[in-house]
Design an enzyme around this catalytic site. Sequence first.
Site, PDB file in Angstrom:
ATOM      1  N   MET A 157       0.844  -1.202   0.000  1.00 50.20           N
ATOM      2  CA  MET A 157       0.000   0.000   0.000  1.00 50.20           C
ATOM      3  C   MET A 157       0.873   1.244   0.000  1.00 50.20           C
ATOM      4  SD  MET A 157      -2.193   1.408   3.263  1.00 50.20           S
ATOM      5  CE  MET A 157      -3.775   0.648   2.995  1.00 50.20           C
ATOM      6  N   ASN A 158       0.542   2.241  -0.846  1.00 51.13           N
ATOM      7  CA  ASN A 158       1.062   3.596  -0.588  1.00 51.13           C
ATOM      8  C   ASN A 158      -0.094   4.592  -0.555  1.00 51.13           C
ATOM      9  OD1 ASN A 158       2.093   2.901  -3.549  1.00 51.13           O
ATOM     10  ND2 ASN A 158       2.051   5.106  -3.570  1.00 51.13           N
ATOM     11  N   ASP A 159      -0.029   5.676  -1.248  1.00 51.07           N
ATOM     12  CA  ASP A 159      -0.930   6.830  -1.024  1.00 51.07           C
ATOM     13  C   ASP A 159      -2.410   6.512  -0.778  1.00 51.07           C
ATOM     14  OD1 ASP A 159       1.400   7.678  -2.203  1.00 51.07           O
ATOM     15  OD2 ASP A 159       0.449   8.815  -3.795  1.00 51.07           O
ATOM     16  N   ARG A 177       0.493  14.250 -12.591  1.00 49.62           N
ATOM     17  CA  ARG A 177      -0.253  13.212 -11.866  1.00 49.62           C
ATOM     18  C   ARG A 177      -0.946  13.691 -10.602  1.00 49.62           C
ATOM     19  NH1 ARG A 177       5.229  11.685 -11.560  1.00 49.62           N
ATOM     20  NH2 ARG A 177       6.161  11.835  -9.489  1.00 49.62           N
ATOM     21  N   ASP A 178      -1.782  12.774 -10.085  1.00 45.66           N
ATOM     22  CA  ASP A 178      -2.456  12.906  -8.790  1.00 45.66           C
ATOM     23  C   ASP A 178      -3.568  13.966  -8.794  1.00 45.66           C
ATOM     24  OD1 ASP A 178      -0.375  11.149  -8.279  1.00 45.66           O
ATOM     25  OD2 ASP A 178       0.830  12.601  -7.173  1.00 45.66           O
ATOM     26  N   GLU A 204       3.873  16.374  -5.716  1.00 46.43           N
ATOM     27  CA  GLU A 204       2.940  15.269  -5.830  1.00 46.43           C
ATOM     28  C   GLU A 204       1.711  15.533  -4.954  1.00 46.43           C
ATOM     29  OE1 GLU A 204       5.598  11.460  -6.941  1.00 46.43           O
ATOM     30  OE2 GLU A 204       5.581  11.859  -4.806  1.00 46.43           O
ATOM     31  N   TRP A 260       9.028   6.905   1.231  1.00 44.48           N
ATOM     32  CA  TRP A 260       9.755   6.280   0.135  1.00 44.48           C
ATOM     33  C   TRP A 260      11.218   6.079   0.493  1.00 44.48           C
ATOM     34  CZ3 TRP A 260       6.919   3.990  -3.139  1.00 44.48           C
ATOM     35  CH2 TRP A 260       5.694   4.524  -3.538  1.00 44.48           C
TER      36      TRP A 260
HETATM   37  C1  FRU Z   1       3.255   9.575  -4.292  1.00 45.27           C
HETATM   38  C2  FRU Z   1       3.226   8.918  -5.661  1.00 45.27           C
HETATM   39  C3  FRU Z   1       2.262   9.633  -6.573  1.00 45.27           C
HETATM   40  C4  FRU Z   1       1.912   8.588  -7.568  1.00 45.27           C
HETATM   41  C5  FRU Z   1       1.897   7.344  -6.724  1.00 45.27           C
HETATM   42  C6  FRU Z   1       2.340   6.117  -7.449  1.00 45.27           C
HETATM   43  O1  FRU Z   1       3.657   8.750  -3.262  1.00 45.27           O
HETATM   44  O2  FRU Z   1       4.536   8.908  -6.209  1.00 45.27           O
HETATM   45  O3  FRU Z   1       2.794  10.807  -7.150  1.00 45.27           O
HETATM   46  O4  FRU Z   1       0.680   8.820  -8.183  1.00 45.27           O
HETATM   47  O5  FRU Z   1       2.743   7.590  -5.625  1.00 45.27           O
HETATM   48  O6  FRU Z   1       2.129   4.977  -6.680  1.00 45.27           O
END
Ligand code: FRU
Length: 489
Positions: free
Chosen positions: A40-42, A169-170, A224, A307
Amino acid sequence: MTQTIEYTRERADRFIRESKHLLRPDYRLNYHLMAEFGWMNDPNGFVQYNGEYHLFYQHYPYQPAWGPMHWGHAVSKDLIKWEYLPVALAPDTEFDSGGCFSGSAVSKDGKLFLMYTGHVVTGPDKDSDYKQSQGIAVSEDGVTFKKHPLNPVIGYDQIPEWVSQKDFRDPKVFERDGCYYVVIGSNDGAGNGLVLVYRSDDLMNWTFVGELARSEGRFGDNWECPDLFELGGKEVFMLSPQRMPAQGEQYRNLHSTMTVIGAFDGKTGRFDMEKHAQVDHGFDFYAPQSTLDEKGRRIVIGWMDMWETDMPTQNGHYWAGAMSLPREAVLHGDRILYRPVAEIENYRLNAYWETDIQLNGVRELPVGGDCYELEVVFEAEQAEQFGLKLRVGDGEETVLSYRPDDQLLRFNRDRSGIGPGGERRALTRLEDGKLGLRIFVDKSSVEVFVGDGEIVMTGRIYPGAASKGIHLFANGACRLVSLRKWDIK
Ligand code: FRU
């Protein structure tokens, strides 16, 4: 639309179902959200829809490591206990073949819309050969999502020529003055993060409005996960700047999180930056996203990791990554305070308290644990240094200490167990000579809220299961005004 065969939602769900028994429980959290299996991330698509809170997340089910991104999905009635739903998005179309990257959610005409980044790998080096555009997926029931056949809805040709043609992105969507806006992270290709603004009447057709703000050499080389919201009559721009240079004790992680209070002009897309602050002063907090709930609360949740740091559960545990506690953001003067959402108090058990105790040296509490809340007020008096040691046992301890001379609160995890060590410090003023802390410990996490929420410090720790002691300490005389502890189940 050509389908790539490799990843589908069905395959992801089946894999999770069949693999779940492999999870090692050692560091699994009790009252924080993690992936059901894998990585899991964001946080993504944080929204209250038909009364329930939905939280999606960047997810790679097949390894406890980042990989072609899916969107995991969980739902909750109270922001604390989450139930997993089927994987919402898999990278299964042409415009998102390399991953469904971060994005947001908005409900419209009873439907739930997700807007997210389609990532495509364009060459042999996946770290530099890629392009990104924005797409939409829609659900009628909040469970099953259909990608729009015309994706992307903001294509490569809608990126202004003066910004990066790769990092785009995002998308975070919000409604304002009867139309939709979206903010999207990027950079100028010359070391400055920036954010772009687009506008739409229907979430499908988007027009470029302008550049919201840019780093100007100070705030990192790529931005981001932007977010823009109103809070207490002001406007707040929240972002995750990459490789932002430290400023004293602040912004000391590889990547940071920041809010800027200011004013947004919907016509030009410009944001006048007035005052910036770090969102979380600990080790592990990134890519926060906010939502406004039906109670009118602005709630912020972040990825409780960082990260390029060592995450011990990546080896043999079959999972990695967790969300922070959801935090209510409140504007106070020109500061944003963060408080754990009140719902957490419904999970308090086994109350224990002490009041008015003189401290000098070490005092071990008769209670301990690995999942609890601690509310403590110290009065500094003559002490040179005072604080708490958590998760104490067999050479292990996680230390929170305060020194009135430099006014720094320290979170030290050099002896916290396996996993990375280090110290983070945050400038904290005593109030009437007192320091109040509200601390949440959950298996492999510590979150410290100072005072009314002026400072938050978050970090992951990986102590042995038997390290459950809690010690209070003071060098020189100080007073423990009060201490309350609850197990959180
Ligand atoms: C931030 C990020 C976002 C991207 C996502 C990819 O942690 O790098 O910019 O959309 O993670 O998993």
